[in-house]
Enzyme design. Structure first.
Site, PDB file in Angstrom:
ATOM      1  N   HIS A  30       1.154  -1.635  -0.066  1.00  0.00           N
ATOM      2  CA  HIS A  30       0.116   0.334   0.153  1.00  0.00           C
ATOM      3  C   HIS A  30       1.002   1.261  -0.298  1.00  0.00           C
ATOM      4  O   HIS A  30       1.345   1.041   1.206  1.00  0.00           O
ATOM      5  CB  HIS A  30      -0.563   0.336   1.380  1.00  0.00           C
ATOM      6  CG  HIS A  30      -1.989   1.120   1.706  1.00  0.00           C
ATOM      7  ND1 HIS A  30      -2.902   1.238  -0.254  1.00  0.00           N
ATOM      8  CD2 HIS A  30      -2.794   2.020   2.246  1.00  0.00           C
ATOM      9  CE1 HIS A  30      -3.467   1.938   0.280  1.00  0.00           C
ATOM     10  NE2 HIS A  30      -3.527   2.620   1.663  1.00  0.00           N
ATOM     11  N   HIS A  42      -3.269   9.010   0.908  1.00  0.00           N
ATOM     12  CA  HIS A  42      -3.158   8.067   0.421  1.00  0.00           C
ATOM     13  C   HIS A  42      -3.989   7.486  -0.462  1.00  0.00           C
ATOM     14  O   HIS A  42      -5.643   8.098  -0.214  1.00  0.00           O
ATOM     15  CB  HIS A  42      -2.449   6.921   0.892  1.00  0.00           C
ATOM     16  CG  HIS A  42      -2.907   6.133   2.548  1.00  0.00           C
ATOM     17  ND1 HIS A  42      -4.300   5.637   2.496  1.00  0.00           N
ATOM     18  CD2 HIS A  42      -3.458   7.237   3.895  1.00  0.00           C
ATOM     19  CE1 HIS A  42      -4.960   4.933   3.438  1.00  0.00           C
ATOM     20  NE2 HIS A  42      -4.621   6.445   4.067  1.00  0.00           N
ATOM     21  N   CYS A 152      -3.468   3.034  -5.563  1.00  0.00           N
ATOM     22  CA  CYS A 152      -2.923   4.328  -4.717  1.00  0.00           C
ATOM     23  C   CYS A 152      -1.051   3.823  -5.123  1.00  0.00           C
ATOM     24  O   CYS A 152      -0.406   5.389  -5.003  1.00  0.00           O
ATOM     25  CB  CYS A 152      -2.515   3.089  -3.782  1.00  0.00           C
ATOM     26  SG  CYS A 152      -1.723   1.314  -3.157  1.00  0.00           S
TER      27      CYS A 152
END
Length: 172
Positions: A30, A42, A152
């Protein structure tokens, strides 16, 4: 950071850093932009991304070390935990290890990296521009989330270099 790892400690973070944390036994990472003061911007889609508190997480997390599966309540309510969001660094990491994505690496280092998605040959824009882009997208959004075509990592790379991959025939 070295040849085999981009692992860093929190003390070496700078505003505008592209950071990431591996999820689920190095299957998925991530990514986010560190904006200072222990805050990360994010991009996520609740229910579609590993590491964002889904049923799939429960299955995959059972294969690895225990991590908290609760959204950050310091900056967003549970209804706001999708799209471009602001989280504290600890919630972003979700118990994982902190890594910094590298920009402007040499071709030799790029080829030598054992795992893709940890560096690029591209040159990053100045950190103040990166933080400005991330904050702008926090207010205005970043298209619709798609785990393969707009995720992301795409968000953070756009924040760092200002370019988007728009070819619908490619992934990632």
């Amino acid at each position: 950071m070295g040849l085999l790892s981009n692992r860093i400690d929190k003390g070496s973070l700078k505003q505008g850093d592209h950071i990431y944390s591996w999820r689920t036994a190095y299957i998925d990472a991530h990514h986010g932009i560190y904006i200072g003061d222990e805050k990360v911007i994010h991009f996520t889609r609740l229910g579609q991304e590993v590491g964002t508190w889904t049923v799939l997480d429960l299955l995959l997390e059972s294969l690895g070390p225990a991590r908290p599966l609760t959204p950050c309540t310091n900056y967003a309510s549970s209804e706001e935990c999708q799209g471009v969001i602001l989280s504290c660094l600890n919630c972003f990491l979700a118990g994982g290890i902190l890594y910094r994505f590298e920009y402007s690496v040499s071709l030799a280092l790029f080829i030598a990296k054992a795992r893709g998605g940890t560096c690029t040959l591209a040159v990053s824009d100045p950190n103040d521009v990166v933080v400005h882009r991330a904050k702008y997208l926090l207010e205005n959004g970043f298209r619709c989330y798609n785990v393969f075509k707009n995720n992301c990592e795409d968000f953070t790379i756009y924040c760092k270099i200002g370019l988007l991959v728009l070819d619908q025939g490619t992934m990632g």
